[in-house]
Write a protein that holds these residues in place. Sequence first.
Motif, PDB file in Angstrom:
ATOM      1  N   PRO A 150      32.651  -7.651  -5.219  1.00  0.00           N
ATOM      2  CA  PRO A 150      31.457  -7.410  -4.402  1.00  0.00           C
ATOM      3  C   PRO A 150      31.014  -5.961  -4.423  1.00  0.00           C
ATOM      4  CG  PRO A 150      33.371  -7.448  -2.992  1.00  0.00           C
ATOM      5  CD  PRO A 150      33.859  -7.759  -4.393  1.00  0.00           C
ATOM      6  N   GLU A 151      29.720  -5.792  -4.155  1.00  0.00           N
ATOM      7  CA  GLU A 151      29.164  -4.465  -3.918  1.00  0.00           C
ATOM      8  C   GLU A 151      29.003  -4.365  -2.406  1.00  0.00           C
ATOM      9  OE1 GLU A 151      24.839  -2.310  -4.343  1.00  0.00           O
ATOM     10  OE2 GLU A 151      25.398  -3.781  -5.852  1.00  0.00           O
ATOM     11  N   GLU A 152      29.524  -3.317  -1.819  1.00  0.00           N
ATOM     12  CA  GLU A 152      29.410  -3.141  -0.380  1.00  0.00           C
ATOM     13  C   GLU A 152      28.113  -2.408  -0.074  1.00  0.00           C
ATOM     14  OE1 GLU A 152      31.855  -0.980   3.179  1.00  0.00           O
ATOM     15  OE2 GLU A 152      33.007  -1.987   1.620  1.00  0.00           O
ATOM     16  N   ARG A 153      27.291  -3.009   0.794  1.00  0.00           N
ATOM     17  CA  ARG A 153      26.023  -2.411   1.177  1.00  0.00           C
ATOM     18  C   ARG A 153      25.979  -2.244   2.683  1.00  0.00           C
ATOM     19  NH1 ARG A 153      22.021  -6.289  -2.293  1.00  0.00           N
ATOM     20  NH2 ARG A 153      22.812  -5.742  -4.345  1.00  0.00           N
ATOM     21  N   GLU A 154      25.301  -1.198   3.100  1.00  0.00           N
ATOM     22  CA  GLU A 154      25.124  -0.975   4.527  1.00  0.00           C
ATOM     23  C   GLU A 154      24.267  -2.095   5.095  1.00  0.00           C
ATOM     24  OE1 GLU A 154      23.101   2.433   7.270  1.00  0.00           O
ATOM     25  OE2 GLU A 154      24.283   3.084   5.548  1.00  0.00           O
ATOM     26  N   ARG A 155      24.608  -2.524   6.271  1.00  0.00           N
ATOM     27  CA  ARG A 155      23.866  -3.609   6.931  1.00  0.00           C
ATOM     28  C   ARG A 155      22.418  -3.195   7.094  1.00  0.00           C
ATOM     29  NH1 ARG A 155      24.349  -9.003   8.464  1.00  0.00           N
ATOM     30  NH2 ARG A 155      23.567  -9.214  10.535  1.00  0.00           N
ATOM     31  N   GLY A 156      21.461  -4.085   6.799  1.00  0.00           N
ATOM     32  CA  GLY A 156      20.031  -3.786   6.876  1.00  0.00           C
ATOM     33  C   GLY A 156      19.620  -3.330   8.259  1.00  0.00           C
ATOM     34  N   ALA A 157      18.868  -2.248   8.311  1.00  0.00           N
ATOM     35  CA  ALA A 157      18.402  -1.705   9.593  1.00  0.00           C
ATOM     36  C   ALA A 157      17.299  -2.591  10.152  1.00  0.00           C
ATOM     37  CB  ALA A 157      17.888  -0.286   9.399  1.00  0.00           C
ATOM     38  N   ASP A 166      29.312  -4.640  10.266  1.00  0.00           N
ATOM     39  CA  ASP A 166      29.096  -3.294   9.760  1.00  0.00           C
ATOM     40  C   ASP A 166      28.361  -3.218   8.430  1.00  0.00           C
ATOM     41  OD1 ASP A 166      30.555  -2.358  11.959  1.00  0.00           O
ATOM     42  OD2 ASP A 166      32.435  -2.533  10.858  1.00  0.00           O
ATOM     43  N   HIS A 167      28.600  -4.185   7.538  1.00  0.00           N
ATOM     44  CA  HIS A 167      28.043  -4.090   6.199  1.00  0.00           C
ATOM     45  C   HIS A 167      27.921  -5.480   5.574  1.00  0.00           C
ATOM     46  CE1 HIS A 167      32.439  -3.895   5.749  1.00  0.00           C
ATOM     47  NE2 HIS A 167      32.235  -4.595   4.666  1.00  0.00           N
ATOM     48  N   ASP A 168      27.296  -5.540   4.407  1.00  0.00           N
ATOM     49  CA  ASP A 168      27.182  -6.765   3.627  1.00  0.00           C
ATOM     50  C   ASP A 168      28.035  -6.620   2.375  1.00  0.00           C
ATOM     51  OD1 ASP A 168      25.278  -7.630   5.438  1.00  0.00           O
ATOM     52  OD2 ASP A 168      23.573  -7.201   4.139  1.00  0.00           O
ATOM     53  N   LEU A 169      28.702  -7.696   2.003  1.00  0.00           N
ATOM     54  CA  LEU A 169      29.399  -7.763   0.723  1.00  0.00           C
ATOM     55  C   LEU A 169      28.546  -8.649  -0.174  1.00  0.00           C
ATOM     56  CD1 LEU A 169      33.063  -8.324   1.918  1.00  0.00           C
ATOM     57  CD2 LEU A 169      32.070  -6.228   1.012  1.00  0.00           C
ATOM     58  N   VAL A 170      28.043  -8.084  -1.271  1.00  0.00           N
ATOM     59  CA  VAL A 170      27.130  -8.804  -2.147  1.00  0.00           C
ATOM     60  C   VAL A 170      27.822  -9.049  -3.482  1.00  0.00           C
ATOM     61  CG1 VAL A 170      24.873  -8.783  -3.253  1.00  0.00           C
ATOM     62  CG2 VAL A 170      25.170  -7.713  -1.008  1.00  0.00           C
ATOM     63  N   PHE A 171      27.983 -10.336  -3.811  1.00  0.00           N
ATOM     64  CA  PHE A 171      28.580 -10.743  -5.076  1.00  0.00           C
ATOM     65  C   PHE A 171      27.455 -11.180  -6.000  1.00  0.00           C
ATOM     66  CE2 PHE A 171      31.802 -11.419  -1.905  1.00  0.00           C
ATOM     67  CZ  PHE A 171      33.016 -11.197  -2.522  1.00  0.00           C
ATOM     68  N   SER A 172      27.244 -10.455  -7.097  1.00  0.00           N
ATOM     69  CA  SER A 172      26.267 -10.858  -8.105  1.00  0.00           C
ATOM     70  C   SER A 172      27.042 -11.522  -9.238  1.00  0.00           C
ATOM     71  CB  SER A 172      25.506  -9.645  -8.635  1.00  0.00           C
ATOM     72  OG  SER A 172      24.786  -9.044  -7.588  1.00  0.00           O
ATOM     73  N   ASP A 173      26.520 -12.607  -9.746  1.00  0.00           N
ATOM     74  CA  ASP A 173      27.176 -13.359 -10.822  1.00  0.00           C
ATOM     75  C   ASP A 173      28.599 -13.770 -10.449  1.00  0.00           C
ATOM     76  OD1 ASP A 173      24.913 -13.110 -12.425  1.00  0.00           O
ATOM     77  OD2 ASP A 173      25.566 -11.164 -13.175  1.00  0.00           O
ATOM     78  N   ALA A 174      28.789 -14.251  -9.237  1.00  0.00           N
ATOM     79  CA  ALA A 174      30.101 -14.698  -8.795  1.00  0.00           C
ATOM     80  C   ALA A 174      30.363 -16.119  -9.275  1.00  0.00           C
ATOM     81  CB  ALA A 174      30.187 -14.650  -7.270  1.00  0.00           C
ATOM     82  N   ASP A 175      31.631 -16.442  -9.471  1.00  0.00           N
ATOM     83  CA  ASP A 175      32.042 -17.816  -9.744  1.00  0.00           C
ATOM     84  C   ASP A 175      32.335 -18.455  -8.394  1.00  0.00           C
ATOM     85  OD1 ASP A 175      31.936 -17.526 -12.531  1.00  0.00           O
ATOM     86  OD2 ASP A 175      33.968 -16.728 -12.603  1.00  0.00           O
ATOM     87  N   VAL A 176      31.605 -19.528  -8.058  1.00  0.00           N
ATOM     88  CA  VAL A 176      31.758 -20.177  -6.766  1.00  0.00           C
ATOM     89  C   VAL A 176      32.220 -21.611  -6.987  1.00  0.00           C
ATOM     90  CG1 VAL A 176      30.622 -20.852  -4.619  1.00  0.00           C
ATOM     91  CG2 VAL A 176      29.946 -18.746  -5.777  1.00  0.00           C
ATOM     92  N   THR A 177      33.295 -21.978  -6.300  1.00  0.00           N
ATOM     93  CA  THR A 177      33.835 -23.317  -6.369  1.00  0.00           C
ATOM     94  C   THR A 177      33.788 -23.931  -4.984  1.00  0.00           C
ATOM     95  OG1 THR A 177      35.355 -22.614  -8.117  1.00  0.00           O
ATOM     96  CG2 THR A 177      35.853 -24.686  -7.023  1.00  0.00           C
ATOM     97  N   LYS A 178      33.290 -25.159  -4.904  1.00  0.00           N
ATOM     98  CA  LYS A 178      33.233 -25.884  -3.638  1.00  0.00           C
ATOM     99  C   LYS A 178      34.267 -27.000  -3.697  1.00  0.00           C
ATOM    100  CE  LYS A 178      30.318 -29.186  -1.306  1.00  0.00           C
ATOM    101  NZ  LYS A 178      29.042 -29.882  -1.357  1.00  0.00           N
ATOM    102  N   MET A 179      35.131 -27.040  -2.697  1.00  0.00           N
ATOM    103  CA  MET A 179      36.133 -28.102  -2.602  1.00  0.00           C
ATOM    104  C   MET A 179      35.849 -28.914  -1.349  1.00  0.00           C
ATOM    105  SD  MET A 179      39.671 -26.312  -3.824  1.00  0.00           S
ATOM    106  CE  MET A 179      39.566 -24.913  -2.728  1.00  0.00           C
ATOM    107  N   ASP A 180      35.783 -30.234  -1.514  1.00  0.00           N
ATOM    108  CA  ASP A 180      35.549 -31.144  -0.395  1.00  0.00           C
ATOM    109  C   ASP A 180      36.797 -32.004  -0.252  1.00  0.00           C
ATOM    110  OD1 ASP A 180      34.768 -33.046   1.445  1.00  0.00           O
ATOM    111  OD2 ASP A 180      32.799 -33.349   0.552  1.00  0.00           O
TER     112      ASP A 180
END
Length: 127
Positions: A65-72, A38-52
């Motif tokens: 996140p900023e919720e955006r309508e899915r691109g047409a 239905d939509h995109d959740l866009v995180f600008s300047d997010a803190d991202v941690t990768k665990m292996d």
Amino acid sequence: MFGGGGGLNPRKMEQMMKQMGIDVDELEAEEVIIRTADHDLVFSDADVTKMDARGQETYQIIGTPEERERGAAGGEAAGDSGADDSSAIPESDIEIVAARTGVSESDAKAALEAVDGDLAAAVDRLE
């Protein structure tokens, strides 16, 4: 028993995770996009941690996140006043793919949309 702190010392936690074979890395992400039907959740300047953990990668995203309508998929976005242009394929990317492959801009845009904006994949798809 654990006190009122609500958690472990971060250094101690990191040491314990290393002992269990879990590697943790902070990623320098500019933007994170989660696409749903239905939509995109866009995180600008997010803190991202990768665990292996023994080959199993897990990503943790911290941010709002900023919720955006899915691109047409249609060409209606080009005539809009710019309200939804943030989730559209940038015009410069379309021009790059069209110039690289010799196809029309509309074909280049369709290829970019099919591969979620990945320039290299779009060029590969059209060649």
